[in-house]
Design a protein around this motif. Sequence first.
Motif, short mmCIF file in Angstrom:
data_model
loop_
_atom_site.label_atom_id
_atom_site.label_comp_id
_atom_site.label_asym_id
_atom_site.label_seq_id
_atom_site.Cartn_x
_atom_site.Cartn_y
_atom_site.Cartn_z
N ALA A 184 0.83 -1.19 0.03
CA ALA A 184 -0.07 -0.05 -0.01
C ALA A 184 1.00 1.26 0.01
O ALA A 184 0.43 2.30 -0.52
N ALA A 185 2.08 1.41 0.20
CA ALA A 185 2.78 2.23 0.52
C ALA A 185 3.48 2.67 -0.88
O ALA A 185 3.72 3.86 -1.13
N LEU A 242 -8.19 4.50 -8.83
CA LEU A 242 -7.80 2.81 -8.70
C LEU A 242 -7.58 2.52 -10.26
O LEU A 242 -6.72 1.39 -9.93
N ALA A 243 -8.13 2.83 -11.16
CA ALA A 243 -7.87 2.41 -12.40
C ALA A 243 -6.15 2.69 -12.81
O ALA A 243 -5.71 1.70 -13.37
N ALA A 244 -5.98 3.64 -12.36
CA ALA A 244 -4.72 4.25 -12.65
C ALA A 244 -3.52 3.21 -11.89
O ALA A 244 -2.38 2.98 -12.49
N VAL A 245 -3.80 2.64 -10.81
CA VAL A 245 -2.85 1.89 -10.28
C VAL A 245 -2.98 0.37 -10.56
O VAL A 245 -2.67 -0.49 -9.75
N ALA A 271 0.44 5.03 -0.20
CA ALA A 271 0.73 5.76 -1.31
C ALA A 271 -0.34 7.01 -1.49
O ALA A 271 -1.69 6.79 -1.15
N ALA A 272 -0.01 7.95 -2.08
CA ALA A 272 -0.91 9.00 -2.11
C ALA A 272 -2.26 8.77 -2.67
O ALA A 272 -3.48 9.37 -2.21
N ALA A 273 -2.06 7.98 -3.85
CA ALA A 273 -3.58 7.80 -4.68
C ALA A 273 -4.52 6.80 -3.56
O ALA A 273 -5.47 7.24 -3.67
N ALA A 278 -9.41 7.87 1.40
CA ALA A 278 -10.40 7.90 2.54
C ALA A 278 -11.36 9.11 2.56
O ALA A 278 -12.46 8.96 3.21
N GLU A 279 -11.00 10.11 1.60
CA GLU A 279 -12.22 11.21 1.57
C GLU A 279 -12.61 11.10 0.29
O GLU A 279 -14.07 11.31 0.06
N ASP A 280 -11.93 10.88 -0.77
CA ASP A 280 -12.69 10.58 -2.26
C ASP A 280 -13.77 9.70 -2.72
O ASP A 280 -14.75 10.06 -3.24
#
Length: 404
Positions: free
Chosen positions: A82-83, A195-198, A257-259, A264-266
């Motif tokens: 996750a990081a 999510l798609a980007a990762v 990771a920032a994404a 948590a908010e988006d």
Amino acid sequence: MDDTRSRQVVIAGAGVAGLTAALAFSEHGYLVRLFEQAPRLEAAGAGIQLSPNATRILRQLGVLDRLLPAAVRPEAVVLRDAATLRELARVPLGEEAERRWHAPYLVAHRADLQDALMARLAEQPDISLVTGARVGGIAAGPRHTTATVEIAGTTVEADGFLLIGADGVWSAIRALGGLAWRATISADSVAGEALAAVGAANCVTAFLHPGFHLVAYPVSNGTAFNLAAFTRGEIIAEGWSGYADPNILVGAMRGTAAALARLAEDAGPWTAWPIHTVDQAQPWTTPAGIALIGDAAHAMTPFAAQGAAMAIEDAATLAGFVAASPADPWSALAAWEKVRRPRIAKVARRGAVNRLAWHASGPVAVARNLFLRLRSPERLAADLDWLYGWQVRKPSDTSAKHQL
């Protein structure tokens, strides 16, 4: 006992377990009376994973074809740090899963599974479903049971040779102090595009971190994502869902990771669900003709993604055992429980191992990553043959009794 009562099964609860049990018993020629406490059927939860051991049964019951148009066949289960978002391991699914386990691995919205089950149920004249019906009492007599059911202020009695608890009514549920945070987001939303980007668009992806883990996968024919994050947390109000401080989730996702941290908010609002289990020492059956299946018998943590699959297996195997002993179906209940418990226990252990591995930190996380790096996708898939390759067998097949 009159012939109708000797062939009638009474089921309390029209969730996945109850609906599947109704179909399974109907397939064996039994009359089924299915009672649901809710005034109308509304699917609880969000996404659901259906591994081949479950979809194989759904196919046998005529449900799978009704589910496929709304379901997604993920290409793989992927574990990521996750990081760093680095891929740690990959279990191939899609066509490879169907070749290996002879049934598809699907992800879907729980409502879509319920709709598929209900569509098949509506075609069975021997199944009656009553909503707004609360089972208020049980009386067990010689070779029959009677359920007292309250419907719109009126009390009726439902007789049968077997009463199945499929809604947790009789279970001693206790919360473990963990929380599952769930959200469903549109694939074309900011969070969905992130999510798609990762690389989560076509896979079941688990993002691992010491303080939490997040599982993401597409549902509703790929138009949405189901998100499930698991954190430590205080026990919240009784019931399947409730309010919990979202700062618990925000704090747990710090350092990722920032994404992911932005999710948590988006991706909000999030619904918090307490993680429930059931005392594994309690009996699932009685000689008087009562059986518990699904969460009512053995609610387990979600870390093996097998809750729905075990409920589906329970329903199909219980119907098979009872049908195989027409002269004494009550003895079949104890036999079913005896051979079913080892598989449930093994699945629960797998979930416990997953939880420890996915939340590992320090040297344990290093060892986990090294183990996964040395394990090929083919070997990781082979490690799941006992789980996904499982099939319903005839109760008389002694070799199969160890598989139930």
